[in-house]
Scaffold this active site. Structure first.
Site, PDB file in Angstrom:
ATOM      1  N   GLY A   1      56.906  33.117  37.789  1.00 51.84           N
ATOM      2  CA  GLY A   1      55.713  32.328  37.442  1.00 51.84           C
ATOM      3  C   GLY A   1      55.290  32.552  36.006  1.00 51.84           C
TER       4      GLY A   1
ATOM      5  N   THR B   1      57.623  23.758  31.902  1.00 49.42           N
ATOM      6  CA  THR B   1      56.936  24.926  31.306  1.00 49.42           C
ATOM      7  C   THR B   1      57.891  26.107  31.206  1.00 49.42           C
ATOM      8  OG1 THR B   1      56.004  25.460  33.470  1.00 49.42           O
ATOM      9  CG2 THR B   1      54.557  24.372  31.929  1.00 49.42           C
TER      10      THR B   1
ATOM     11  N   ASN C   1      62.248  28.643  42.384  1.00 53.63           N
ATOM     12  CA  ASN C   1      61.169  28.553  43.360  1.00 53.63           C
ATOM     13  C   ASN C   1      61.235  29.815  44.217  1.00 53.63           C
ATOM     14  OD1 ASN C   1      59.507  28.063  45.517  1.00 53.63           O
ATOM     15  ND2 ASN C   1      60.265  25.986  45.910  1.00 53.63           N
ATOM     16  N   VAL C   2      60.226  30.659  44.088  1.00 52.66           N
ATOM     17  CA  VAL C   2      60.275  31.971  44.759  1.00 52.66           C
ATOM     18  C   VAL C   2      60.165  31.886  46.279  1.00 52.66           C
ATOM     19  CG1 VAL C   2      59.498  33.332  42.779  1.00 52.66           C
ATOM     20  CG2 VAL C   2      57.799  32.349  44.358  1.00 52.66           C
TER      21      VAL C   2
ATOM     22  N   SER D   1      45.593  40.969  43.903  1.00 55.69           N
ATOM     23  CA  SER D   1      44.270  40.481  43.493  1.00 55.69           C
ATOM     24  C   SER D   1      43.220  41.416  44.084  1.00 55.69           C
ATOM     25  CB  SER D   1      44.043  39.066  44.049  1.00 55.69           C
ATOM     26  OG  SER D   1      42.678  38.708  43.931  1.00 55.69           O
TER      27      SER D   1
ATOM     28  N   TYR E   1      44.604  33.809  51.062  1.00 58.07           N
ATOM     29  CA  TYR E   1      44.943  34.536  49.823  1.00 58.07           C
ATOM     30  C   TYR E   1      44.709  36.046  50.003  1.00 58.07           C
ATOM     31  CZ  TYR E   1      44.877  35.060  44.640  1.00 58.07           C
ATOM     32  OH  TYR E   1      45.123  35.407  43.314  1.00 58.07           O
TER      33      TYR E   1
ATOM     34  N   ALA F   1      44.748  37.725  52.802  1.00 56.25           N
ATOM     35  CA  ALA F   1      45.773  38.268  53.714  1.00 56.25           C
ATOM     36  C   ALA F   1      47.101  38.435  52.986  1.00 56.25           C
ATOM     37  CB  ALA F   1      45.937  37.332  54.915  1.00 56.25           C
ATOM     38  N   ALA F   2      47.461  37.444  52.161  1.00 51.56           N
ATOM     39  CA  ALA F   2      48.734  37.515  51.427  1.00 51.56           C
ATOM     40  C   ALA F   2      48.718  38.677  50.426  1.00 51.56           C
ATOM     41  CB  ALA F   2      48.986  36.199  50.690  1.00 51.56           C
ATOM     42  N   LYS F   3      47.627  38.815  49.691  1.00 49.21           N
ATOM     43  CA  LYS F   3      47.579  39.858  48.653  1.00 49.21           C
ATOM     44  C   LYS F   3      47.449  41.252  49.278  1.00 49.21           C
ATOM     45  CE  LYS F   3      47.808  37.170  44.937  1.00 49.21           C
ATOM     46  NZ  LYS F   3      49.040  37.088  44.135  1.00 49.21           N
TER      47      LYS F   3
HETATM   48  P1  NDP Z   1      48.545  30.002  37.219  1.00 52.23           P
HETATM   49  O1  NDP Z   1      48.308  28.998  38.292  1.00 52.23           O
HETATM   50  O2  NDP Z   1      47.927  29.809  35.890  1.00 52.23           O
HETATM   51  O3  NDP Z   1      50.130  30.220  37.015  1.00 52.23           O
HETATM   52  C1  NDP Z   1      50.950  30.482  38.111  1.00 52.23           C
HETATM   53  C2  NDP Z   1      52.383  30.160  37.739  1.00 52.23           C
HETATM   54  O4  NDP Z   1      53.217  30.383  38.905  1.00 52.23           O
HETATM   55  C3  NDP Z   1      52.553  28.700  37.341  1.00 52.23           C
HETATM   56  O5  NDP Z   1      53.432  28.595  36.242  1.00 52.23           O
HETATM   57  C4  NDP Z   1      53.154  28.080  38.595  1.00 52.23           C
HETATM   58  O6  NDP Z   1      53.940  26.920  38.366  1.00 52.23           O
HETATM   59  C5  NDP Z   1      54.020  29.220  39.096  1.00 52.23           C
HETATM   60  N1  NDP Z   1      54.393  29.043  40.502  1.00 52.23           N
HETATM   61  C6  NDP Z   1      53.644  28.527  41.515  1.00 52.23           C
HETATM   62  N2  NDP Z   1      54.363  28.465  42.640  1.00 52.23           N
HETATM   63  C7  NDP Z   1      55.599  28.952  42.344  1.00 52.23           C
HETATM   64  C8  NDP Z   1      56.792  29.109  43.081  1.00 52.23           C
HETATM   65  N3  NDP Z   1      56.875  28.755  44.377  1.00 52.23           N
HETATM   66  N4  NDP Z   1      57.886  29.620  42.456  1.00 52.23           N
HETATM   67  C9  NDP Z   1      57.828  29.970  41.154  1.00 52.23           C
HETATM   68  N5  NDP Z   1      56.727  29.820  40.388  1.00 52.23           N
HETATM   69  C10 NDP Z   1      55.621  29.314  40.981  1.00 52.23           C
HETATM   70  O7  NDP Z   1      48.082  31.397  37.848  1.00 52.23           O
HETATM   71  P2  NDP Z   1      47.605  32.736  37.137  1.00 52.23           P
HETATM   72  O8  NDP Z   1      48.386  32.982  35.923  1.00 52.23           O
HETATM   73  O9  NDP Z   1      46.136  32.731  37.095  1.00 52.23           O
HETATM   74  O10 NDP Z   1      48.020  33.799  38.281  1.00 52.23           O
HETATM   75  C11 NDP Z   1      49.177  34.616  38.205  1.00 52.23           C
HETATM   76  C12 NDP Z   1      49.128  35.633  39.339  1.00 52.23           C
HETATM   77  O11 NDP Z   1      47.931  36.418  39.231  1.00 52.23           O
HETATM   78  C13 NDP Z   1      49.099  34.996  40.733  1.00 52.23           C
HETATM   79  O12 NDP Z   1      49.843  35.790  41.624  1.00 52.23           O
HETATM   80  C14 NDP Z   1      47.624  35.058  41.093  1.00 52.23           C
HETATM   81  O13 NDP Z   1      47.437  35.075  42.480  1.00 52.23           O
HETATM   82  C15 NDP Z   1      47.218  36.365  40.441  1.00 52.23           C
HETATM   83  N6  NDP Z   1      45.793  36.471  40.206  1.00 52.23           N
HETATM   84  C16 NDP Z   1      45.143  35.638  39.339  1.00 52.23           C
HETATM   85  C17 NDP Z   1      43.791  35.769  39.135  1.00 52.23           C
HETATM   86  C18 NDP Z   1      43.021  34.914  38.196  1.00 52.23           C
HETATM   87  O14 NDP Z   1      41.798  35.100  38.110  1.00 52.23           O
HETATM   88  N7  NDP Z   1      43.625  34.012  37.471  1.00 52.23           N
HETATM   89  C19 NDP Z   1      43.007  36.794  39.851  1.00 52.23           C
HETATM   90  C20 NDP Z   1      43.791  37.606  40.730  1.00 52.23           C
HETATM   91  C21 NDP Z   1      45.123  37.448  40.882  1.00 52.23           C
HETATM   92  P3  NDP Z   1      53.202  25.469  38.200  1.00 52.23           P
HETATM   93  O15 NDP Z   1      52.982  25.301  36.741  1.00 52.23           O
HETATM   94  O16 NDP Z   1      54.186  24.487  38.771  1.00 52.23           O
HETATM   95  O17 NDP Z   1      51.946  25.520  38.993  1.00 52.23           O
END
Ligand code: NDP
Length: 259
Positions: free
Chosen positions: A26, A55, A76-77, A155, A168, A170-172
């Site tokens: 991601g 991206t 895709n994870v 998170s 969310y 439960a997953a985290k």
């Molecule tokens: P964003 O939504 O900004 O970015 C997430 C990225 O992951 C995107 O590029 C997205 O792609 C990609 N993604 C989504 N699904 C998949 C998939 N199936 N396979 C591969 N890539 C995928 O999120 P953040 O940067 O904010 O979050 C990053 C991590 O931090 C996440 O795990 C989130 O839960 C965690 N987090 C974030 C917080 C916050 O306040 N922002 C707080 C706590 C935890 P696409 O561009 O297609 O969507």
């Protein structure tokens, strides 16, 4: 601590990361991209991995001259075949994997009674089952190397719960249990596994909540600001570099908001 000691420690951390191969899932945008940039700044070679082809490729291209360079892997994870293809591509190009950051994640918020099974399952698949799928082939490589660092992005919601985020949370929380168990099972191979648990971080994910909710959150945060992706990257760097005697830990990076 004298300036010399600080400089030596910085150098030692950098030495631990220089030339290492890191996969960040991601990392096309948001926190993942900031983590990739921080690892590159320490001299790592970084796999930019994202479901979004545009991206993913753009970010890999933009960062390619930093550190030891980048490799773009559209992945895709939630799909095992996609994950296995990524690991094969990395091994073919660089022949090693030293750092894995399971960062890809999504939200599908709703109050529990209104939440659909699809919203539940999508979040479990992307935030939790993904770590099971990605970590396994990477651990096979790290086990042979007898070294590795796994850092999972959970998170504060996984630690404390949050309204409208039963899926969310439960997953985290599951990701935290997963990490602690991997830490136990792989310590004998000098592989560490730790969690960074962000609080409220300024990315597209939180911007989607709108200004009113964002301002309410900011009021509640003792440090009175949202975190930045760079704040999370700094914590990841600790686990990836200096923190060789730390495993099974959860580090909350939340501006002091423990609720
Ligand atoms: P964003 O939504 O900004 O970015 C997430 C990225 O992951 C995107 O590029 C997205 O792609 C990609 N993604 C989504 N699904 C998949 C998939 N199936 N396979 C591969 N890539 C995928 O999120 P953040 O940067 O904010 O979050 C990053 C991590 O931090 C996440 O795990 C989130 O839960 C965690 N987090 C974030 C917080 C916050 O306040 N922002 C707080 C706590 C935890 P696409 O561009 O297609 O969507």
């Amino acid at each position: 601590m004298s300036a010399n000691v600080v400089a030596e420690e910085k150098e030692a951390c950098q030495a631990k990361i220089t030339n290492k191969v890191a996969i960040v899932t991601g990392s096309g945008r948001g926190i993942g991209r900031a983590i990739a940039e921080a690892l590159l700044a320490q001299g790592a070679r970084v796999v930019i991995s994202d479901i979004n082809e545009e991206t993913c490729n753009n970010t890999a291209q933009e960062l390619k001259d930093l550190g030891g360079g980048t490799l773009s892997c559209v992945c895709n994870v939630t799909q095992s075949e996609s994950v296995e293809a990524m690991v094969a591509k990395v091994m073919e190009k660089w022949g090693q994997i030293d750092i894995l950051v399971n960062n890809a994640g999504i939200t599908r918020d709703n109050l529990y009674m209104k939440m659909t099974e699809q919203e539940w399952q999508a979040v479990i698949d992307t935030n939790l089952t993904s770590a099971f799928k990605v970590t396994k082939p990477v651990l096979k490589v790290m086990s042979k190397q007898r070294s590795g660092r796994i850092i999972n992005i959970a998170s504060t919601t996984g630690v404390h719960g949050n309204f409208g985020q039963v899926n969310y949370a439960a997953a985290k929380a599951g990701l935290i249990g997963f990490t602690k168990t991997v830490a136990l099972e792989y310590a004998s191979r000098t592989i560490t596994a730790n969690v960074v648990a962000p609080g409220f971080i300024d990315t597209d994910m939180t911007r989607a909540l709108g200004e009113e909710i964002i301002n309410k959150f900011k009021e509640k945060i003792p440090l009175k600001r949202m975190g930045t992706p760079a704040d999370i990257a700094a914590a990841v760097l600790f686990f990836a570099g200096a923190g060789s005697y730390v495993t099974g830990q959860v580090l909350e990076v939340n501006g002091g908001l423990y609720t």
